[in-house]
Motif scaffolding. Structure first.
Motif, PDB file in Angstrom:
ATOM      1  N   GLN A   1      -0.746  -0.275 -31.388  1.00 11.88           N
ATOM      2  CA  GLN A   1      -0.692   0.729 -32.451  1.00 11.88           C
ATOM      3  C   GLN A   1      -2.026   1.457 -32.602  1.00 11.88           C
ATOM      4  N   ARG A   2      -3.127   0.724 -32.490  1.00 17.31           N
ATOM      5  CA  ARG A   2      -4.452   1.323 -32.663  1.00 17.31           C
ATOM      6  C   ARG A   2      -4.880   2.157 -31.461  1.00 17.31           C
ATOM      7  N   THR A   3      -4.364   1.852 -30.300  1.00 14.50           N
ATOM      8  CA  THR A   3      -4.854   2.521 -29.091  1.00 14.50           C
ATOM      9  C   THR A   3      -3.817   3.427 -28.432  1.00 14.50           C
ATOM     10  N   LYS A   4      -2.766   3.776 -29.169  1.00 13.18           N
ATOM     11  CA  LYS A   4      -1.797   4.694 -28.556  1.00 13.18           C
ATOM     12  C   LYS A   4      -2.431   6.077 -28.414  1.00 13.18           C
ATOM     13  N   ARG A   5      -1.926   6.822 -27.479  1.00  8.38           N
ATOM     14  CA  ARG A   5      -2.497   8.134 -27.158  1.00  8.38           C
ATOM     15  C   ARG A   5      -2.567   9.028 -28.388  1.00  8.38           C
ATOM     16  N   ARG A   6      -3.671   9.752 -28.451  1.00 10.75           N
ATOM     17  CA  ARG A   6      -3.915  10.762 -29.473  1.00 10.75           C
ATOM     18  C   ARG A   6      -4.039  10.220 -30.895  1.00 10.75           C
ATOM     19  N   SER A   7      -4.208   8.923 -31.061  1.00 12.79           N
ATOM     20  CA  SER A   7      -4.400   8.406 -32.416  1.00 12.79           C
ATOM     21  C   SER A   7      -5.840   8.669 -32.854  1.00 12.79           C
ATOM     22  N   LYS A   8      -6.034   8.838 -34.147  1.00 14.09           N
ATOM     23  CA  LYS A   8      -7.382   9.056 -34.684  1.00 14.09           C
ATOM     24  C   LYS A   8      -8.254   7.830 -34.413  1.00 14.09           C
ATOM     25  N   THR A   9      -7.654   6.663 -34.512  1.00 18.80           N
ATOM     26  CA  THR A   9      -8.408   5.434 -34.263  1.00 18.80           C
ATOM     27  C   THR A   9      -8.927   5.399 -32.837  1.00 18.80           C
ATOM     28  N   LEU A  10      -8.071   5.729 -31.876  1.00 17.89           N
ATOM     29  CA  LEU A  10      -8.492   5.704 -30.471  1.00 17.89           C
ATOM     30  C   LEU A  10      -9.624   6.692 -30.224  1.00 17.89           C
TER      31      LEU A  10
ATOM     32  N   TRP B   1     -13.291   5.667 -28.850  1.00 17.54           N
ATOM     33  CA  TRP B   1     -13.881   6.263 -27.645  1.00 17.54           C
ATOM     34  C   TRP B   1     -15.305   6.744 -27.917  1.00 17.54           C
ATOM     35  N   LYS B   2     -15.516   7.330 -29.096  1.00 17.51           N
ATOM     36  CA  LYS B   2     -16.857   7.803 -29.457  1.00 17.51           C
ATOM     37  C   LYS B   2     -17.850   6.649 -29.550  1.00 17.51           C
ATOM     38  N   LYS B   3     -17.350   5.447 -29.815  1.00 17.59           N
ATOM     39  CA  LYS B   3     -18.205   4.259 -29.914  1.00 17.59           C
ATOM     40  C   LYS B   3     -18.366   3.547 -28.573  1.00 17.59           C
ATOM     41  N   GLY B   4     -17.780   4.104 -27.501  1.00 17.86           N
ATOM     42  CA  GLY B   4     -17.926   3.511 -26.178  1.00 17.86           C
ATOM     43  C   GLY B   4     -16.796   2.599 -25.750  1.00 17.86           C
ATOM     44  N   PHE B   5     -15.695   2.599 -26.493  1.00 14.26           N
ATOM     45  CA  PHE B   5     -14.509   1.802 -26.175  1.00 14.26           C
ATOM     46  C   PHE B   5     -13.857   2.365 -24.922  1.00 14.26           C
ATOM     47  N   SER B   6     -13.591   1.517 -23.925  1.00 17.03           N
ATOM     48  CA  SER B   6     -12.977   2.019 -22.686  1.00 17.03           C
ATOM     49  C   SER B   6     -11.459   1.922 -22.734  1.00 17.03           C
ATOM     50  N   GLY B   7     -10.944   0.887 -23.383  1.00 20.35           N
ATOM     51  CA  GLY B   7      -9.496   0.704 -23.465  1.00 20.35           C
ATOM     52  C   GLY B   7      -8.867   0.216 -22.178  1.00 20.35           C
TER      53      GLY B   7
ATOM     54  N   ARG C   1     -16.135  -6.843 -24.546  1.00 20.55           N
ATOM     55  CA  ARG C   1     -16.910  -5.715 -25.100  1.00 20.55           C
ATOM     56  C   ARG C   1     -16.019  -4.793 -25.924  1.00 20.55           C
ATOM     57  N   ASP C   2     -14.842  -4.428 -25.401  1.00 16.27           N
ATOM     58  CA  ASP C   2     -13.920  -3.577 -26.140  1.00 16.27           C
ATOM     59  C   ASP C   2     -13.385  -4.300 -27.384  1.00 16.27           C
ATOM     60  N   PHE C   3     -13.147  -5.594 -27.258  1.00 17.14           N
ATOM     61  CA  PHE C   3     -12.668  -6.374 -28.405  1.00 17.14           C
ATOM     62  C   PHE C   3     -13.698  -6.329 -29.538  1.00 17.14           C
ATOM     63  N   VAL C   4     -14.967  -6.501 -29.210  1.00 15.27           N
ATOM     64  CA  VAL C   4     -16.021  -6.458 -30.224  1.00 15.27           C
ATOM     65  C   VAL C   4     -16.080  -5.077 -30.872  1.00 15.27           C
ATOM     66  N   LYS C   5     -15.936  -4.027 -30.090  1.00 10.81           N
ATOM     67  CA  LYS C   5     -15.933  -2.670 -30.641  1.00 10.81           C
ATOM     68  C   LYS C   5     -14.753  -2.472 -31.596  1.00 10.81           C
ATOM     69  N   LEU C   6     -13.598  -3.007 -31.245  1.00 13.04           N
ATOM     70  CA  LEU C   6     -12.422  -2.903 -32.101  1.00 13.04           C
ATOM     71  C   LEU C   6     -12.612  -3.683 -33.402  1.00 13.04           C
ATOM     72  N   VAL C   7     -13.148  -4.886 -33.317  1.00 11.97           N
ATOM     73  CA  VAL C   7     -13.406  -5.707 -34.509  1.00 11.97           C
ATOM     74  C   VAL C   7     -14.399  -4.989 -35.428  1.00 11.97           C
ATOM     75  N   THR C   8     -15.460  -4.447 -34.855  1.00 17.03           N
ATOM     76  CA  THR C   8     -16.467  -3.732 -35.640  1.00 17.03           C
ATOM     77  C   THR C   8     -15.856  -2.521 -36.332  1.00 17.03           C
ATOM     78  N   TYR C   9     -15.072  -1.753 -35.589  1.00 15.24           N
ATOM     79  CA  TYR C   9     -14.420  -0.578 -36.164  1.00 15.24           C
ATOM     80  C   TYR C   9     -13.523  -0.977 -37.333  1.00 15.24           C
ATOM     81  N   GLU C  10     -12.718  -2.012 -37.145  1.00 14.50           N
ATOM     82  CA  GLU C  10     -11.811  -2.462 -38.200  1.00 14.50           C
ATOM     83  C   GLU C  10     -12.564  -2.946 -39.425  1.00 14.50           C
TER      84      GLU C  10
END
Length: 99
Positions: free
Chosen positions: A31-40, A44-50, A76-85
């Motif tokens: 849900q958080r990483t679907k295409r064109r979502s504001k969260t994604l 990406w701006k924070k360096g999340f590769s997905g 690394r991406d997991f940590v970025k997601l946790v931080t964002y949340e």
């Protein structure tokens, strides 16, 4: 939470477990990483590769023939997601207090 360690030293986390670790459903990551979502876009701006990689999990024990597949994300991406949340939740709580 399933952490997967590779001989290269890389650590990955099962995608379904990212949401569970944060108190959400197994669909959370999708849900958080679907295409064109504001969260994604914010991630990406924070360096999340997905980048997601399918890995074969071989269970050790009496029945060594048992194996399963898991879709994984880098630690690394997991940590970025946790931080964002964490930041998003804190912002939401502050907004609710003001309202």
């Amino acid at each position: 939470m399933s952490e997967i360690f590779f001989s290269s030293g890389e650590k990955r986390i099962g995608v379904e477990n990212t949401g569970v670790a944060l108190g959400y459903s197994e669909r959370f990551f999708h849900q958080r990483t679907k295409r064109r979502s504001k969260t994604l876009k914010a991630l990406w701006k924070k360096g999340f590769s997905g980048e997601q990689i399918w890995v074969k999990i071989i269970r050790l024990g009496e029945d060594k023939r048992e194996a399963s597949l898991a879709r994984t994300v880098s630690l690394r991406d997991f940590v970025k997601l946790v931080t964002y949340e964490a930041i998003a939740r804190r912002f939401e709580r502050c907004e609710l207090r003001r309202g």
